[in-house]
Structures are given as structure tokens and as C-alpha cells.
Design an enzyme around this catalytic site. Sequence first.
Site, short mmCIF file in Angstrom:
data_model
loop_
_atom_site.label_atom_id
_atom_site.label_comp_id
_atom_site.label_asym_id
_atom_site.label_seq_id
_atom_site.Cartn_x
_atom_site.Cartn_y
_atom_site.Cartn_z
N GLY A 48 0.84 -1.19 0.00
CA GLY A 48 0.00 0.00 0.00
C GLY A 48 0.88 1.25 0.00
O GLY A 48 0.52 2.29 0.55
N ALA A 49 2.04 1.13 -0.66
CA ALA A 49 3.09 2.16 -0.57
C ALA A 49 2.74 3.44 -1.31
O ALA A 49 3.38 4.48 -1.10
CB ALA A 49 4.40 1.60 -1.11
N GLY A 52 -0.15 5.02 -1.17
CA GLY A 52 -1.25 5.71 -0.52
C GLY A 52 -0.80 6.92 0.29
O GLY A 52 0.38 7.26 0.34
N GLY A 96 1.26 5.43 2.92
CA GLY A 96 2.36 4.65 2.34
C GLY A 96 3.48 5.51 1.77
O GLY A 96 4.67 5.18 1.92
N ASP A 136 2.05 -1.68 -4.47
CA ASP A 136 0.69 -1.13 -4.45
C ASP A 136 -0.04 -1.64 -5.69
O ASP A 136 0.59 -2.14 -6.63
CB ASP A 136 0.70 0.42 -4.43
N ASN A 161 -11.42 -3.20 4.10
CA ASN A 161 -10.05 -3.46 4.53
C ASN A 161 -9.84 -4.88 5.07
O ASN A 161 -8.72 -5.41 5.00
CB ASN A 161 -9.62 -2.43 5.58
N ASP A 183 -1.56 6.93 18.54
CA ASP A 183 -2.26 7.31 19.77
C ASP A 183 -1.28 7.87 20.80
O ASP A 183 -1.58 8.83 21.51
CB ASP A 183 -3.01 6.10 20.35
N HIS A 185 -7.34 0.77 19.21
CA HIS A 185 -6.95 1.86 18.31
C HIS A 185 -8.16 2.49 17.65
O HIS A 185 -8.16 2.77 16.46
CB HIS A 185 -5.96 1.32 17.28
P1 ADP Z 1 -4.49 6.03 3.51
O1 ADP Z 1 -4.78 7.48 3.73
O2 ADP Z 1 -5.04 5.15 4.60
O3 ADP Z 1 -3.06 5.74 3.20
P2 ADP Z 1 -5.08 5.73 0.66
O4 ADP Z 1 -6.33 5.35 -0.06
O5 ADP Z 1 -4.42 7.03 0.35
O6 ADP Z 1 -5.39 5.61 2.24
O7 ADP Z 1 -4.00 4.61 0.47
C1 ADP Z 1 -4.27 3.26 0.53
C2 ADP Z 1 -3.43 2.58 -0.52
O8 ADP Z 1 -3.65 1.18 -0.41
C3 ADP Z 1 -3.78 3.01 -1.95
O9 ADP Z 1 -2.61 3.43 -2.62
C4 ADP Z 1 -4.36 1.74 -2.56
O10 ADP Z 1 -4.04 1.60 -3.93
C5 ADP Z 1 -3.66 0.69 -1.72
N1 ADP Z 1 -4.33 -0.61 -1.76
C6 ADP Z 1 -5.65 -0.88 -1.67
N2 ADP Z 1 -5.86 -2.20 -1.77
C7 ADP Z 1 -4.64 -2.78 -1.89
C8 ADP Z 1 -4.17 -4.11 -2.04
N3 ADP Z 1 -5.00 -5.15 -2.06
N4 ADP Z 1 -2.84 -4.30 -2.15
C9 ADP Z 1 -2.00 -3.27 -2.12
N5 ADP Z 1 -2.37 -2.00 -1.99
C10 ADP Z 1 -3.67 -1.75 -1.88
#
Ligand code: ADP
Length: 338
Positions: free
Chosen positions: A8-9, A11, A14, A34, A94, A150, A182
Site C-alpha cells: 500500500g506504498a 497511498g 504509504g 501497491d 479493509n 495514539d 486503536h
Molecule cells: P491512507 O490514507 O489510509 O493511506 P489511501 O487510499 O491514500 O489511504 O492509500 C491506501 C493505498 O492502499 C492506496 O494506494 C491503494 O491503492 C492501496 N491498496 C488498496 N488495496 C490494496 C491491495 N489489495 N494491495 C496493495 N495496496 C492496496
Amino acid sequence: MARVTVLGAAGGIGQPLSLLLKTCSLVSELNLYDLRNAPGVAADVSHVNTDCRVAGFEGPAELGRALRGADLVVIPAGVPRKPGMTRDDLFGINAGIVQSLVTAVAEHCPAARLLIISNPVNSTVPIAVETLKRLGKLNAARVFGVTTLDLVRAQSFLADALGRDAHRVADLASHVTVVGGHAGRTIVPLLADAQLRELQRRGLYDSYVHRVQFGGDEVVKAKAGAGSATLSMALAGFHFAELLLRSLAGEAVAPEPAFVYLPGLPGGADLARALAATEPVDYFAAPVRLAAGDAAAVDTAFVADLAPEQRALVDAALPELAASIRKGVDFVHAPKAR
Ligand code: ADP
């Protein structure tokens, strides 16, 4: 030197988390995964002038390669909170993401330490643990729900409440910790007696506790639809990751709160027993002693030291915490009931 994978890098959490990890001298390889935009983030982060090697991996076909050889896997993947949403509202989406990513971890790097950031942590950590258990790959000493935000907030808000002119956050830090869970009322800030009495004397204790418990809502509201806490969360996640990497490298580190599976850890059963006045729980955020990058024991001493006001907060937290934990466990073991 450790190999770290962020799932999820790309995001909101991330990206800054990956940047911070790139600056950490304990990380030799950083794999950024990601569903979208991971190569772009990796290219950007790779230009930072430190020795750590960075690679990007995009989409499920590259997940195995992103994970292979990892010592530490950090999971912020998921969807963020929007205004009016609680962390529990995120559960439906999630939960499945965490389950599938943890299943891949069990296949490709079963010995890695796992830091779960994806919310609701009170449910996603049980999902991770139960998934690993089912696959015969659980090492409870290596699964952590990250609750450091927290703690970060509890320290910052204590300085706000007592007055930034008279108090430095660094001086207050050792006088506050956070236990429980949390989300909302499951978050229980614990203050040293002097700070607790001082806040009460000023009539600020209840508002302080509320701000620590619901501080995330301030960010969701201020961002007005553009997401939830990402920068402070990234910093908090990095703090915990760095502490774990220092322990992994053989350094002695102070106990740090994390949300862990109590039956799997020394001291865990004692803590569950001490807490069980109202509702038995198998998961709880408590100070964890780290040794060689593993959770070596859970601290139970804090329970005996709780002031009556703080014990009341713990008791109020337990039913909601137990329900969130059950939701996570049921997701893995009774999926048809959803
Ligand atoms: P946050 O603010 O919690 O970081 P975001 O939506 O900005 O939320 O980031 C979440 C990230 O997780 C996004 O880049 C999304 O593409 C990624 N993501 C969602 N599902 C998966 C998955 N199955 N595997 C890897 N990354 C994922």
C-alpha cells in the site's frame, strides 16, 4: 541491515512512510508495493541520497517478488476514512485486503515481522493472526498492530493541555502511555499521577481523554473529504518500525505499546486475566518488550498501577474492543455469517 516491504506504498500513509524508511540507516532494501503507482513512488523515493535500494512492484502478479526475503512487512493498504465514517466502517473493505495480503506474507516471507496499520486495527490484527493461524504460520511474537499514533497524539495533546510555553513534549513523553485498542473509546491514555492530577485540577482531564480518543476525527474533518491522518500516521508507523529494526539489530529498546495477540506472548495470559473484570479479550494494546525484533513479553505492571479514573476508562473500552476483535475473528472463521 533489514529488507522492508511496504504494502500500500502509494497511498496517503504509504508514500511518506516509504520516504521515512528510505532515510533509515537500518534499511538496506525497500520494496514498495501497491495496486497502482508503486513504480512512480519507488522512482521518486529512490533518488533520496541514502544507501538503501528501492524497487517498485505493481499489482498482484508482482506481490510475491515484493515480499520474498522481507524481514519486515508494513501494511497501510486499504481505503481511508471519509467524514462521518468511523474506523469500523472501513471493516468491510479493509478486512478482505488485509486477509489476502497476510496470506501472501505467509506464503512468501512467513518469518517476517508484520506491522498492521490498515484500520480498523482492532479487527484487522485479529484477521491477520487468525489467517496466519489457519495457515499454520502464526508466530504471535511477530504480529503487531501499530498504535503509535495514539501515543504521538497523547504526548502532543498533553503539551497542548498543560501549556506549550511551560512544557516541552519531550519532557512529558515519559509521563504518558496509551493502552487498549486503536479506535475511539477503546483508546486509553494513561498519565502519571502528577499529570493526571494537574489536568483534573484544571478541569481538563475529560476533554484531554476525549481528544486523544477522537483526535483522528479532527483530521478527517479538517481534510473535508480528502482523507484521514496520513502524515502523522506515517511518522508514527515509522517510529515503531525503526524501534523494531533497532531491536532486530540487537539494540536494547524500551517497551513500546502495540496491539498484540495476548495468548501468544509471555505475560499475555496474566494481562488478559488482570483486565478481565468486565469482558475477556485476547488482543490488547499494551507496552511490549522487544528482543531481537520479536515481542518477547507484554508488560502487565501498568494494570496494578491504574488510578480509579483510568481503570474506569479501561473497563469502558473492553466491551467495544471485544466486539471489534470478535468481528475480525468471525471474518476469518465464519465468513458465511457476514
Ligand atoms: P491512507 O490514507 O489510509 O493511506 P489511501 O487510499 O491514500 O489511504 O492509500 C491506501 C493505498 O492502499 C492506496 O494506494 C491503494 O491503492 C492501496 N491498496 C488498496 N488495496 C490494496 C491491495 N489489495 N494491495 C496493495 N495496496 C492496496
